[in-house]
Design an enzyme around this catalytic site. Structure first.
Site, PDB file in Angstrom:
ATOM      1  N   TYR A 125      -1.642  -0.965  10.398  1.00 27.47           N
ATOM      2  CA  TYR A 125      -1.778  -1.210   8.945  1.00 27.47           C
ATOM      3  C   TYR A 125      -0.534  -0.753   8.174  1.00 27.47           C
ATOM      4  CZ  TYR A 125      -3.783  -1.188   4.236  1.00 27.47           C
ATOM      5  OH  TYR A 125      -4.018  -1.409   2.888  1.00 27.47           O
ATOM      6  N   SER A 185       0.843  -1.204   0.000  1.00 26.76           N
ATOM      7  CA  SER A 185       0.000   0.000   0.000  1.00 26.76           C
ATOM      8  C   SER A 185       0.872   1.246   0.000  1.00 26.76           C
ATOM      9  CB  SER A 185      -0.879   0.008   1.251  1.00 26.76           C
ATOM     10  OG  SER A 185      -1.585   1.234   1.348  1.00 26.76           O
TER      11      SER A 185
HETATM   12  N1  LIG Z   1      -8.706  -0.214  -1.541  1.00 30.54           N
HETATM   13  C1  LIG Z   1      -7.696   0.556  -1.202  1.00 30.54           C
HETATM   14  O1  LIG Z   1      -7.837   1.805  -1.110  1.00 30.54           O
HETATM   15  C2  LIG Z   1      -6.333  -0.049  -0.977  1.00 30.54           C
HETATM   16  C3  LIG Z   1      -5.225   0.810  -0.961  1.00 30.54           C
HETATM   17  C4  LIG Z   1      -3.956   0.275  -0.756  1.00 30.54           C
HETATM   18  C5  LIG Z   1      -3.787  -1.082  -0.585  1.00 30.54           C
HETATM   19  N2  LIG Z   1      -4.871  -1.900  -0.599  1.00 30.54           N
HETATM   20  C6  LIG Z   1      -4.613  -3.333  -0.386  1.00 30.54           C
HETATM   21  O2  LIG Z   1      -5.129  -4.053  -1.482  1.00 30.54           O
HETATM   22  C7  LIG Z   1      -5.438  -5.392  -1.077  1.00 30.54           C
HETATM   23  C8  LIG Z   1      -6.825  -5.757  -1.582  1.00 30.54           C
HETATM   24  O3  LIG Z   1      -7.761  -4.896  -0.965  1.00 30.54           O
HETATM   25  P1  LIG Z   1      -9.054  -4.369  -1.719  1.00 30.54           P
HETATM   26  O4  LIG Z   1      -8.963  -2.903  -1.780  1.00 30.54           O
HETATM   27  O5  LIG Z   1      -9.268  -5.137  -2.975  1.00 30.54           O
HETATM   28  O6  LIG Z   1     -10.160  -4.721  -0.621  1.00 30.54           O
HETATM   29  P2  LIG Z   1     -11.495  -5.625  -0.680  1.00 30.54           P
HETATM   30  O7  LIG Z   1     -12.294  -5.266  -1.889  1.00 30.54           O
HETATM   31  O8  LIG Z   1     -12.100  -5.486   0.652  1.00 30.54           O
HETATM   32  O9  LIG Z   1     -10.911  -7.098  -0.880  1.00 30.54           O
HETATM   33  C9  LIG Z   1     -10.170  -7.717   0.144  1.00 30.54           C
HETATM   34  C10 LIG Z   1      -9.960  -9.177  -0.216  1.00 30.54           C
HETATM   35  O10 LIG Z   1      -9.227  -9.799   0.861  1.00 30.54           O
HETATM   36  C11 LIG Z   1      -9.911 -10.972   1.263  1.00 30.54           C
HETATM   37  N3  LIG Z   1      -9.720 -11.275   2.680  1.00 30.54           N
HETATM   38  C12 LIG Z   1      -9.941 -10.464   3.756  1.00 30.54           C
HETATM   39  N4  LIG Z   1      -9.730 -11.124   4.898  1.00 30.54           N
HETATM   40  C13 LIG Z   1      -9.370 -12.393   4.544  1.00 30.54           C
HETATM   41  C14 LIG Z   1      -9.062 -13.570   5.275  1.00 30.54           C
HETATM   42  N5  LIG Z   1      -9.099 -13.590   6.630  1.00 30.54           N
HETATM   43  N6  LIG Z   1      -8.740 -14.698   4.595  1.00 30.54           N
HETATM   44  C15 LIG Z   1      -8.729 -14.704   3.249  1.00 30.54           C
HETATM   45  N7  LIG Z   1      -9.028 -13.629   2.488  1.00 30.54           N
HETATM   46  C16 LIG Z   1      -9.353 -12.498   3.135  1.00 30.54           C
HETATM   47  C17 LIG Z   1     -11.399 -10.672   0.982  1.00 30.54           C
HETATM   48  O11 LIG Z   1     -12.114 -11.887   0.778  1.00 30.54           O
HETATM   49  P3  LIG Z   1     -13.171 -12.539   1.790  1.00 30.54           P
HETATM   50  O12 LIG Z   1     -13.875 -11.419   2.517  1.00 30.54           O
HETATM   51  O13 LIG Z   1     -14.057 -13.315   0.875  1.00 30.54           O
HETATM   52  O14 LIG Z   1     -12.344 -13.408   2.669  1.00 30.54           O
HETATM   53  C18 LIG Z   1     -11.286  -9.911  -0.340  1.00 30.54           C
HETATM   54  O15 LIG Z   1     -11.210 -10.820  -1.411  1.00 30.54           O
HETATM   55  C19 LIG Z   1      -5.309  -5.411   0.455  1.00 30.54           C
HETATM   56  O16 LIG Z   1      -4.084  -6.024   0.807  1.00 30.54           O
HETATM   57  C20 LIG Z   1      -5.292  -3.932   0.825  1.00 30.54           C
HETATM   58  O17 LIG Z   1      -4.569  -3.706   2.014  1.00 30.54           O
HETATM   59  C21 LIG Z   1      -6.135  -1.419  -0.783  1.00 30.54           C
END
Ligand SMILES: NC(=O)c1ccc[n+]([C@@H]2O[C@H](COP(=O)([O-])OP(=O)(O)OC[C@H]3O[C@@H](n4cnc5c(N)ncnc54)[C@H](OP(=O)(O)O)[C@@H]3O)[C@@H](O)[C@H]2O)c1
Length: 270
Positions: free
Chosen positions: A158, A144
Protein backbone atom coordinates in the site's frame (compact mmCIF):
# COMPACT_ATOMS: atom_id res chain seq x y z
CA UNK A 1 -7.20 30.84 -11.44
CA UNK A 2 -10.97 31.17 -11.93
CA UNK A 3 -13.06 28.53 -13.67
CA UNK A 4 -14.29 29.15 -17.21
CA UNK A 5 -17.76 30.74 -16.98
CA UNK A 6 -19.77 28.44 -19.36
CA UNK A 7 -20.30 25.58 -19.95
CA UNK A 8 -19.80 24.10 -16.49
CA UNK A 9 -16.56 22.11 -16.31
CA UNK A 10 -16.86 18.37 -15.81
CA UNK A 11 -14.83 16.33 -13.30
CA UNK A 12 -14.46 12.56 -13.39
CA UNK A 13 -14.31 11.22 -9.83
CA UNK A 14 -13.23 7.61 -9.29
CA UNK A 15 -14.34 5.85 -6.12
CA UNK A 16 -17.27 8.27 -5.81
CA UNK A 17 -19.60 5.74 -4.16
CA UNK A 18 -18.22 6.38 -0.65
CA UNK A 19 -15.86 8.28 1.62
CA UNK A 20 -13.36 10.81 0.28
CA UNK A 21 -14.50 10.36 -3.35
CA UNK A 22 -18.13 11.18 -2.54
CA UNK A 23 -16.94 14.15 -0.44
CA UNK A 24 -14.77 15.40 -3.32
CA UNK A 25 -17.71 15.12 -5.73
CA UNK A 26 -19.79 17.27 -3.33
CA UNK A 27 -17.03 19.89 -3.05
CA UNK A 28 -16.50 20.08 -6.83
CA UNK A 29 -20.29 20.37 -7.36
CA UNK A 30 -20.39 23.17 -4.78
CA UNK A 31 -17.77 25.02 -6.85
CA UNK A 32 -19.74 24.82 -10.09
CA UNK A 33 -18.57 21.55 -11.61
CA UNK A 34 -20.67 18.82 -13.23
CA UNK A 35 -19.56 15.29 -12.46
CA UNK A 36 -18.88 11.90 -13.96
CA UNK A 37 -19.15 9.48 -11.06
CA UNK A 38 -17.58 6.03 -11.17
CA UNK A 39 -17.03 3.06 -8.82
CA UNK A 40 -18.30 -0.53 -8.83
CA UNK A 41 -21.51 0.03 -6.83
CA UNK A 42 -24.14 1.76 -8.92
CA UNK A 43 -26.77 2.44 -6.24
CA UNK A 44 -24.68 4.83 -4.09
CA UNK A 45 -23.46 6.59 -7.25
CA UNK A 46 -27.08 7.16 -8.33
CA UNK A 47 -28.01 8.37 -4.83
CA UNK A 48 -25.09 10.84 -4.92
CA UNK A 49 -26.08 12.01 -8.42
CA UNK A 50 -29.62 12.70 -7.16
CA UNK A 51 -28.25 14.60 -4.16
CA UNK A 52 -25.92 16.70 -6.36
CA UNK A 53 -28.77 17.48 -8.79
CA UNK A 54 -30.43 19.42 -5.94
CA UNK A 55 -27.40 21.77 -5.99
CA UNK A 56 -27.66 22.26 -9.78
CA UNK A 57 -24.84 19.86 -10.73
CA UNK A 58 -25.48 17.35 -13.52
CA UNK A 59 -23.92 13.92 -12.94
CA UNK A 60 -23.26 11.05 -15.31
CA UNK A 61 -23.01 7.67 -13.59
CA UNK A 62 -20.62 5.17 -15.18
CA UNK A 63 -20.13 2.08 -12.99
CA UNK A 64 -16.74 0.44 -13.59
CA UNK A 65 -14.35 -1.93 -11.88
CA UNK A 66 -10.96 -0.22 -12.08
CA UNK A 67 -9.24 -3.51 -11.28
CA UNK A 68 -9.94 -4.33 -14.93
CA UNK A 69 -7.03 -2.93 -16.97
CA UNK A 70 -9.46 -2.08 -19.80
CA UNK A 71 -11.63 0.14 -17.53
CA UNK A 72 -9.84 3.50 -18.11
CA UNK A 73 -10.23 3.24 -21.91
CA UNK A 74 -13.89 2.17 -21.50
CA UNK A 75 -14.52 5.19 -19.28
CA UNK A 76 -12.94 7.55 -21.80
CA UNK A 77 -15.04 6.01 -24.59
CA UNK A 78 -18.28 6.28 -22.57
CA UNK A 79 -17.48 9.90 -21.70
CA UNK A 80 -16.81 10.91 -25.30
CA UNK A 81 -19.93 9.05 -26.55
CA UNK A 82 -21.94 11.32 -24.23
CA UNK A 83 -20.30 14.39 -25.74
CA UNK A 84 -18.69 15.34 -22.44
CA UNK A 85 -15.31 17.06 -22.13
CA UNK A 86 -13.48 16.24 -18.93
CA UNK A 87 -11.67 19.19 -17.35
CA UNK A 88 -11.01 17.53 -13.99
CA UNK A 89 -9.69 14.09 -13.10
CA UNK A 90 -9.97 12.99 -9.48
CA UNK A 91 -8.11 9.69 -9.10
CA UNK A 92 -9.44 8.59 -5.72
CA UNK A 93 -10.55 4.92 -5.82
CA UNK A 94 -8.53 2.76 -3.47
CA UNK A 95 -8.31 0.18 -0.73
CA UNK A 96 -5.66 -1.71 1.22
CA UNK A 97 -4.95 -5.36 2.00
CA UNK A 98 -3.69 -5.98 5.50
CA UNK A 99 -3.45 -9.78 5.62
CA UNK A 100 0.26 -9.72 4.81
CA UNK A 101 2.10 -10.02 1.50
CA UNK A 102 2.45 -13.81 1.63
CA UNK A 103 -1.18 -14.32 2.70
CA UNK A 104 -2.58 -12.27 -0.17
CA UNK A 105 -3.38 -13.83 -3.54
CA UNK A 106 -1.36 -12.46 -6.49
CA UNK A 107 -4.64 -11.50 -8.20
CA UNK A 108 -5.55 -9.36 -5.19
CA UNK A 109 -2.16 -7.62 -5.42
CA UNK A 110 -2.72 -7.04 -9.15
CA UNK A 111 -6.12 -5.48 -8.36
CA UNK A 112 -4.49 -3.04 -5.92
CA UNK A 113 -1.93 -2.08 -8.53
CA UNK A 114 -4.56 -1.59 -11.25
CA UNK A 115 -6.95 0.44 -9.09
CA UNK A 116 -4.38 2.70 -7.39
CA UNK A 117 -1.37 2.83 -9.71
CA UNK A 118 -1.82 1.90 -13.38
CA UNK A 119 -5.48 3.06 -13.47
CA UNK A 120 -4.69 6.63 -12.32
CA UNK A 121 -1.65 6.80 -14.64
CA UNK A 122 -3.67 5.63 -17.61
CA UNK A 123 -6.61 7.95 -16.92
CA UNK A 124 -4.18 10.88 -16.74
CA UNK A 125 -2.53 9.76 -20.00
CA UNK A 126 -5.93 9.53 -21.70
CA UNK A 127 -7.45 12.76 -20.39
CA UNK A 128 -4.56 15.21 -19.82
CA UNK A 129 -3.69 15.91 -23.50
CA UNK A 130 -7.11 17.50 -24.16
CA UNK A 131 -6.80 19.53 -20.94
CA UNK A 132 -3.43 20.87 -22.11
CA UNK A 133 -4.90 21.65 -25.52
CA UNK A 134 -7.72 23.66 -23.92
CA UNK A 135 -5.35 25.33 -21.46
CA UNK A 136 -7.41 24.27 -18.46
CA UNK A 137 -7.45 21.18 -16.29
CA UNK A 138 -7.27 19.78 -12.78
CA UNK A 139 -5.76 16.43 -11.80
CA UNK A 140 -6.09 15.51 -8.13
CA UNK A 141 -4.54 12.19 -7.16
CA UNK A 142 -5.61 10.85 -3.77
CA UNK A 143 -2.46 9.26 -2.34
CA UNK A 144 -1.89 8.89 1.41
CA UNK A 145 0.24 9.91 4.36
CA UNK A 146 1.36 6.27 4.11
CA UNK A 147 3.17 7.21 0.89
CA UNK A 148 5.38 9.58 2.89
CA UNK A 149 5.99 7.23 5.81
CA UNK A 150 8.54 4.43 6.14
CA UNK A 151 7.49 1.01 4.81
CA UNK A 152 5.04 -0.98 6.93
CA UNK A 153 4.65 -4.74 7.13
CA UNK A 154 1.26 -6.35 6.65
CA UNK A 155 -0.11 -3.82 4.18
CA UNK A 156 3.24 -4.17 2.44
CA UNK A 157 2.36 -2.81 -1.03
CA UNK A 158 0.00 0.00 0.00
CA UNK A 159 2.67 2.55 1.04
CA UNK A 160 4.88 1.98 -2.03
CA UNK A 161 1.89 2.34 -4.36
CA UNK A 162 0.99 5.65 -2.70
CA UNK A 163 4.67 6.80 -2.81
CA UNK A 164 4.61 6.14 -6.54
CA UNK A 165 1.43 8.18 -6.94
CA UNK A 166 2.95 11.11 -5.01
CA UNK A 167 6.15 11.14 -7.10
CA UNK A 168 4.26 10.65 -10.38
CA UNK A 169 1.92 13.54 -9.45
CA UNK A 170 4.86 15.78 -8.63
CA UNK A 171 6.55 14.89 -11.93
CA UNK A 172 3.40 15.60 -13.93
CA UNK A 173 2.90 18.80 -11.94
CA UNK A 174 6.33 19.99 -13.11
CA UNK A 175 5.77 18.80 -16.66
CA UNK A 176 2.44 20.62 -17.00
CA UNK A 177 3.44 23.81 -15.18
CA UNK A 178 2.31 26.84 -17.17
CA UNK A 179 -0.22 24.91 -19.29
CA UNK A 180 -3.27 25.75 -17.15
CA UNK A 181 -3.43 22.13 -15.94
CA UNK A 182 -2.90 21.79 -12.19
CA UNK A 183 -1.68 18.50 -10.71
CA UNK A 184 -1.79 17.75 -6.97
CA UNK A 185 -1.23 14.71 -4.77
CA UNK A 186 -3.58 14.69 -1.77
CA UNK A 187 -2.10 12.74 1.16
CA UNK A 188 -4.70 12.13 3.87
CA UNK A 189 -3.91 10.54 7.20
CA UNK A 190 -6.55 8.53 9.09
CA UNK A 191 -9.92 9.53 7.65
CA UNK A 192 -13.41 8.43 8.73
CA UNK A 193 -14.73 6.49 5.71
CA UNK A 194 -15.54 2.87 4.81
CA UNK A 195 -11.82 2.23 4.16
CA UNK A 196 -11.06 0.45 7.45
CA UNK A 197 -14.34 -1.52 7.28
CA UNK A 198 -13.37 -2.77 3.83
CA UNK A 199 -9.88 -3.86 4.96
CA UNK A 200 -11.26 -5.35 8.18
CA UNK A 201 -9.26 -3.24 10.66
CA UNK A 202 -11.99 -0.92 11.98
CA UNK A 203 -11.90 -2.29 15.52
CA UNK A 204 -8.10 -2.38 15.73
CA UNK A 205 -7.49 1.12 14.33
CA UNK A 206 -10.26 2.62 16.47
CA UNK A 207 -8.58 1.22 19.57
CA UNK A 208 -4.98 1.91 18.49
CA UNK A 209 -5.39 5.47 17.19
CA UNK A 210 -7.17 8.17 19.25
CA UNK A 211 -10.16 10.12 17.93
CA UNK A 212 -8.12 13.31 17.46
CA UNK A 213 -5.97 11.59 14.82
CA UNK A 214 -9.02 11.09 12.57
CA UNK A 215 -10.26 13.60 10.03
CA UNK A 216 -13.57 13.78 8.20
CA UNK A 217 -13.81 13.04 4.48
CA UNK A 218 -15.37 16.48 3.98
CA UNK A 219 -12.36 18.23 5.56
CA UNK A 220 -9.88 16.16 3.52
CA UNK A 221 -11.82 16.89 0.31
CA UNK A 222 -11.87 20.65 0.97
CA UNK A 223 -8.12 20.71 1.64
CA UNK A 224 -7.51 18.74 -1.57
CA UNK A 225 -9.74 20.97 -3.68
CA UNK A 226 -8.09 24.17 -2.41
CA UNK A 227 -4.57 22.79 -2.92
CA UNK A 228 -5.34 21.77 -6.50
CA UNK A 229 -6.87 25.17 -7.27
CA UNK A 230 -3.68 26.74 -5.86
CA UNK A 231 -1.64 24.30 -8.01
CA UNK A 232 0.30 22.88 -5.07
CA UNK A 233 2.13 19.66 -6.06
CA UNK A 234 1.31 17.92 -2.78
CA UNK A 235 -0.86 18.52 0.24
CA UNK A 236 -1.15 16.64 3.53
CA UNK A 237 -4.22 17.65 5.57
CA UNK A 238 -3.66 18.25 9.30
CA UNK A 239 -0.79 19.59 11.42
CA UNK A 240 -0.13 16.22 13.11
CA UNK A 241 0.04 14.41 9.76
CA UNK A 242 2.51 17.02 8.49
CA UNK A 243 4.59 16.57 11.63
CA UNK A 244 4.65 12.79 11.13
CA UNK A 245 5.59 13.17 7.45
CA UNK A 246 8.38 15.60 8.41
CA UNK A 247 9.67 13.26 11.11
CA UNK A 248 9.68 10.32 8.71
CA UNK A 249 11.71 12.33 6.22
CA UNK A 250 14.41 13.29 8.71
CA UNK A 251 14.74 10.19 10.88
CA UNK A 252 17.45 7.68 9.94
CA UNK A 253 15.92 4.72 8.06
CA UNK A 254 16.49 2.15 10.81
CA UNK A 255 14.89 4.33 13.46
CA UNK A 256 11.95 5.15 11.17
CA UNK A 257 11.36 1.46 10.37
CA UNK A 258 11.38 0.60 14.07
CA UNK A 259 8.91 3.39 14.71
CA UNK A 260 6.36 2.05 12.22
CA UNK A 261 7.13 -1.57 13.09
CA UNK A 262 4.71 -1.00 15.95
CA UNK A 263 1.93 -0.14 13.51
CA UNK A 264 1.54 -3.70 12.22
CA UNK A 265 1.79 -5.05 15.77
CA UNK A 266 -0.88 -2.61 16.93
CA UNK A 267 -3.12 -3.98 14.20
CA UNK A 268 -2.12 -7.53 15.29
CA UNK A 269 -1.76 -8.42 11.61
CA UNK A 270 1.77 -9.85 11.58
N1 LIG B 1 -9.64 6.47 4.91
C1 LIG B 1 -8.36 6.67 5.16
O1 LIG B 1 -7.92 6.63 6.34
C2 LIG B 1 -7.42 7.01 4.04
C3 LIG B 1 -6.17 7.55 4.37
C4 LIG B 1 -5.28 7.87 3.34
C5 LIG B 1 -5.63 7.68 2.02
N2 LIG B 1 -6.85 7.16 1.72
C6 LIG B 1 -7.14 6.97 0.29
O2 LIG B 1 -8.32 7.67 -0.03
C7 LIG B 1 -8.95 7.06 -1.16
C8 LIG B 1 -10.43 6.88 -0.87
O3 LIG B 1 -10.57 5.99 0.21
P1 LIG B 1 -11.71 6.15 1.30
O4 LIG B 1 -11.06 6.36 2.60
O5 LIG B 1 -12.74 7.12 0.84
O6 LIG B 1 -12.28 4.65 1.30
P2 LIG B 1 -13.75 4.06 1.03
O7 LIG B 1 -14.76 4.82 1.82
O8 LIG B 1 -13.61 2.61 1.25
O9 LIG B 1 -13.97 4.37 -0.52
C9 LIG B 1 -13.20 3.72 -1.50
C10 LIG B 1 -13.78 4.02 -2.87
O10 LIG B 1 -12.99 3.32 -3.85
C11 LIG B 1 -13.85 2.57 -4.69
N3 LIG B 1 -13.22 1.36 -5.20
C12 LIG B 1 -12.60 0.36 -4.50
N4 LIG B 1 -12.22 -0.62 -5.31
C13 LIG B 1 -12.60 -0.25 -6.57
C14 LIG B 1 -12.53 -0.86 -7.85
N5 LIG B 1 -11.99 -2.10 -8.01
N6 LIG B 1 -13.03 -0.21 -8.92
C15 LIG B 1 -13.59 1.01 -8.78
N7 LIG B 1 -13.72 1.65 -7.59
C16 LIG B 1 -13.23 1.01 -6.51
C17 LIG B 1 -15.05 2.20 -3.78
O11 LIG B 1 -16.21 1.98 -4.57
P3 LIG B 1 -16.90 0.56 -4.85
O12 LIG B 1 -16.69 -0.31 -3.63
O13 LIG B 1 -18.32 0.93 -5.09
O14 LIG B 1 -16.22 0.06 -6.07
C18 LIG B 1 -15.21 3.50 -2.98
O15 LIG B 1 -15.98 4.42 -3.71
C19 LIG B 1 -8.20 5.74 -1.41
O16 LIG B 1 -7.32 5.91 -2.50
C20 LIG B 1 -7.42 5.54 -0.11
O17 LIG B 1 -6.24 4.80 -0.34
C21 LIG B 1 -7.74 6.81 2.69
Amino acid sequence: MSLPSRPRPVALVTGASAGIGAALARVYAEHGWDLVLTARREAPLRALAAELALTGAASTVLPEDLADPAAPARLQQAISERGLTVGGLINNAGFSRTAGFLNTEPTAHAQMIHVMLTGPVELARLLAPAMVERGFGRILNVASLAGQMPATGGDTLYGPIKSFLIKASQGLHLELRGTGVHVTALCPGYTLTEFHDVNGTREEVSTAYPRWMWQTADHVARVGYAACEANRPKVTPGAMNNLLAGLAKHLPDRMALNMVGGHAKRLRRI
